[in-house]
Design a protein around this motif. Sequence first.
Motif: not given
Length: 70
Positions: A20-29
């Motif tokens: 999970i990247p630090d800048d996760v958004t709802l559409s982040t793979p």
Amino acid sequence: MERLDHKLDCKACGTIYLDIPDDVTLSTPIHCSSCGTYLGTWRELERDFNSQGGQNGIFDMHDGQIIRKE
């Protein structure tokens, strides 16, 4: 149930370790941090986590691993 399953478990290696990247958004793979397999978007995985009791404090997430609280 000790661990979450469904969309959250990696079908390739069987673990539940999310990258999970630090800048996760709802559409982040989101990918498995063990083997790199694509697991779904953060929206899909968050929905699955919540449907399995994650929103009720039953599970903890630490460094991308989801485990049942003691």
